[in-house]
Motif scaffolding. Structure first.
Motif, PDB file in Angstrom:
ATOM      1  N   UNK A 285      50.408  41.146  41.021  1.00  0.00           N
ATOM      2  CA  UNK A 285      49.149  40.766  40.405  1.00  0.00           C
ATOM      3  C   UNK A 285      49.323  39.523  39.524  1.00  0.00           C
ATOM      4  N   UNK A 286      50.473  39.412  38.860  1.00  0.00           N
ATOM      5  CA  UNK A 286      50.747  38.218  38.060  1.00  0.00           C
ATOM      6  C   UNK A 286      50.869  36.992  38.969  1.00  0.00           C
ATOM      7  N   UNK A 287      51.469  37.181  40.142  1.00  0.00           N
ATOM      8  CA  UNK A 287      51.589  36.087  41.103  1.00  0.00           C
ATOM      9  C   UNK A 287      50.204  35.589  41.507  1.00  0.00           C
ATOM     10  N   UNK A 288      49.301  36.511  41.804  1.00  0.00           N
ATOM     11  CA  UNK A 288      47.955  36.132  42.216  1.00  0.00           C
ATOM     12  C   UNK A 288      47.228  35.401  41.091  1.00  0.00           C
ATOM     13  N   UNK A 289      47.346  35.882  39.866  1.00  0.00           N
ATOM     14  CA  UNK A 289      46.675  35.232  38.742  1.00  0.00           C
ATOM     15  C   UNK A 289      47.204  33.816  38.534  1.00  0.00           C
ATOM     16  N   UNK A 290      48.533  33.656  38.688  1.00  0.00           N
ATOM     17  CA  UNK A 290      49.120  32.332  38.505  1.00  0.00           C
ATOM     18  C   UNK A 290      48.680  31.384  39.617  1.00  0.00           C
TER      19      UNK A 290
ATOM     20  N   UNK B 234      37.599  14.176  43.919  1.00  0.00           N
ATOM     21  CA  UNK B 234      37.845  14.414  42.500  1.00  0.00           C
ATOM     22  C   UNK B 234      36.536  14.426  41.725  1.00  0.00           C
ATOM     23  N   UNK B 235      35.637  13.530  42.087  1.00  0.00           N
ATOM     24  CA  UNK B 235      34.318  13.468  41.457  1.00  0.00           C
ATOM     25  C   UNK B 235      33.506  14.713  41.802  1.00  0.00           C
ATOM     26  N   UNK B 236      33.547  15.133  43.063  1.00  0.00           N
ATOM     27  CA  UNK B 236      32.827  16.345  43.467  1.00  0.00           C
ATOM     28  C   UNK B 236      33.362  17.559  42.718  1.00  0.00           C
ATOM     29  N   UNK B 237      34.684  17.661  42.608  1.00  0.00           N
ATOM     30  CA  UNK B 237      35.277  18.788  41.896  1.00  0.00           C
ATOM     31  C   UNK B 237      34.884  18.797  40.426  1.00  0.00           C
ATOM     32  N   UNK B 238      34.823  17.602  39.833  1.00  0.00           N
ATOM     33  CA  UNK B 238      34.450  17.515  38.419  1.00  0.00           C
ATOM     34  C   UNK B 238      32.993  17.928  38.219  1.00  0.00           C
ATOM     35  N   UNK B 239      32.105  17.416  39.047  1.00  0.00           N
ATOM     36  CA  UNK B 239      30.678  17.701  38.876  1.00  0.00           C
ATOM     37  C   UNK B 239      30.356  19.186  39.108  1.00  0.00           C
ATOM     38  N   UNK B 240      31.040  19.800  40.042  1.00  0.00           N
ATOM     39  CA  UNK B 240      30.759  21.204  40.374  1.00  0.00           C
ATOM     40  C   UNK B 240      31.605  22.186  39.574  1.00  0.00           C
ATOM     41  N   UNK B 241      32.555  21.689  38.790  1.00  0.00           N
ATOM     42  CA  UNK B 241      33.533  22.548  38.095  1.00  0.00           C
ATOM     43  C   UNK B 241      34.247  23.445  39.108  1.00  0.00           C
ATOM     44  N   UNK B 242      34.613  22.839  40.222  1.00  0.00           N
ATOM     45  CA  UNK B 242      35.177  23.557  41.351  1.00  0.00           C
ATOM     46  C   UNK B 242      36.410  24.383  40.978  1.00  0.00           C
ATOM     47  N   UNK B 243      37.370  23.754  40.324  1.00  0.00           N
ATOM     48  CA  UNK B 243      38.636  24.435  40.050  1.00  0.00           C
ATOM     49  C   UNK B 243      38.449  25.596  39.082  1.00  0.00           C
ATOM     50  N   UNK B 244      37.698  25.362  38.014  1.00  0.00           N
ATOM     51  CA  UNK B 244      37.492  26.413  37.021  1.00  0.00           C
ATOM     52  C   UNK B 244      36.704  27.570  37.614  1.00  0.00           C
ATOM     53  N   UNK B 245      35.695  27.266  38.431  1.00  0.00           N
ATOM     54  CA  UNK B 245      34.876  28.339  39.007  1.00  0.00           C
ATOM     55  C   UNK B 245      35.674  29.166  39.998  1.00  0.00           C
ATOM     56  N   UNK B 246      36.488  28.528  40.823  1.00  0.00           N
ATOM     57  CA  UNK B 246      37.283  29.302  41.781  1.00  0.00           C
ATOM     58  C   UNK B 246      38.318  30.161  41.063  1.00  0.00           C
ATOM     59  N   UNK B 247      38.955  29.623  40.037  1.00  0.00           N
ATOM     60  CA  UNK B 247      39.946  30.397  39.287  1.00  0.00           C
ATOM     61  C   UNK B 247      39.290  31.599  38.616  1.00  0.00           C
ATOM     62  N   UNK B 248      38.091  31.413  38.041  1.00  0.00           N
ATOM     63  CA  UNK B 248      37.403  32.506  37.372  1.00  0.00           C
ATOM     64  C   UNK B 248      36.970  33.572  38.389  1.00  0.00           C
ATOM     65  N   UNK B 249      36.477  33.136  39.545  1.00  0.00           N
ATOM     66  CA  UNK B 249      36.014  34.086  40.566  1.00  0.00           C
ATOM     67  C   UNK B 249      37.153  34.907  41.147  1.00  0.00           C
ATOM     68  N   UNK B 250      38.350  34.338  41.161  1.00  0.00           N
ATOM     69  CA  UNK B 250      39.501  35.040  41.745  1.00  0.00           C
ATOM     70  C   UNK B 250      39.790  36.360  41.039  1.00  0.00           C
ATOM     71  N   UNK B 251      39.399  36.461  39.778  1.00  0.00           N
ATOM     72  CA  UNK B 251      39.632  37.711  39.026  1.00  0.00           C
ATOM     73  C   UNK B 251      38.907  38.890  39.642  1.00  0.00           C
ATOM     74  N   UNK B 252      37.857  38.639  40.448  1.00  0.00           N
ATOM     75  CA  UNK B 252      37.088  39.731  41.066  1.00  0.00           C
ATOM     76  C   UNK B 252      37.760  40.281  42.322  1.00  0.00           C
ATOM     77  N   UNK B 253      38.794  39.568  42.811  1.00  0.00           N
ATOM     78  CA  UNK B 253      39.397  39.946  44.084  1.00  0.00           C
ATOM     79  C   UNK B 253      40.801  40.487  43.946  1.00  0.00           C
TER      80      UNK B 253
END
Length: 232
Positions: A18-23, A213-232
């Motif tokens: 589980x720590x591996x997945x979170x990292x 990079x611009x698309x990721x910044x505008x959509x908060x892509x990285x932060x949103x995917x990392x936060x959503x991963x906690x549900x799986x």
């Protein structure tokens, strides 16, 4: 513990797994430079035994479409033998059974083939946080890692149309007039997502998105995917 799950599931349920997945959920490969429409993309979909990779759900199939200059140029699909029982409620969703999957490659071999198909491309999935989590847990169990950046069509859709309530694949394809031939089959869903992705990219470009990079910044892509991963 249900018969057929085996030692690999016990390893997946350890704090180590589980720590591996979170990292891994907070790891994001660098974005390639250049216009968004010019990037090579592999749009993919996965089917699994369930929606909790962190609790032992495993990969059952992969379907993917490679895009070049916004046009499909190649397809990939494979079934995957999961090495564990497939819940009946899961089979009702995608139709996959142990009998259908008998003789299919295990996840390390299947993902290695997918990695070769997707080499050099940006990976795209609808609700990509789930697909990444599933691939990361298969990596923890011995499958090869995928080094490319991931993008989520659901997150881009929410950014483009925040007033819309339904950003599911069915809802988006319905609004766009995209027919999903083979719903809940990995390749069928990947084909529909690829068609949707081309339209989303065109709309993002019309809003002045310069690069990924611009698309990721505008959509908060990285932060949103990392936060959503906690549900799986």
């Amino acid at each position: 513990m249900a018969k057929g799950i085996g030692d690999w599931l016990r390893r997946a349920l350890t704090p180590d797994g589980q720590a591996f997945l979170q990292a891994r959920a907070h790891f994001h490969a660098p974005w390639p430079t250049g216009p968004v429409a010019a990037q090579p993309y592999v749009v993919f979909d996965l089917e699994s035994t369930g929606l909790k990779p962190s609790r032992g759900d495993a990969l059952l199939s992969i379907g993917a479409v490679r895009l070049h200059d916004a046009a499909p140029v190649a397809e990939f699909q494979t079934l995957v033998e999961p090495g564990r029982d497939i819940p009946a409620e899961s089979t009702r969703y995608h139709g996959l059974t142990a009998e259908i999957l008998a003789g299919a490659p295990r996840a390390p071999e299947a993902i290695a083939r997918f990695r070769d198909f997707a080499e050099g491309a940006v990976l795209v999935a609808h609700s990509a946080a789930f697909d990444r989590s599933l691939l990361f847990m298969e990596e923890h169990r011995g499958a090869p890692p995928l080094a490319q950046p991931f993008l989520c069509s659901l997150i881009v859709s929410r950014w483009l149309d925040p007033q819309e309530a339904d950003h599911s694949l069915d809802g988006l394809c319905g609004r766009e007039g995209i027919v999903i031939a083979g719903r809940h089959e990995a390749l069928g869903d990947a084909r529909a997502t690829a068609e949707l992705w081309v339209r989303l990219l065109a709309r993002a470009g019309a809003r002045g998105v310069a690069d990924l990079s611009d698309l990721a910044r505008r959509t908060r892509m990285e932060a949103q995917m990392a936060a959503s991963a906690a549900h799986f």
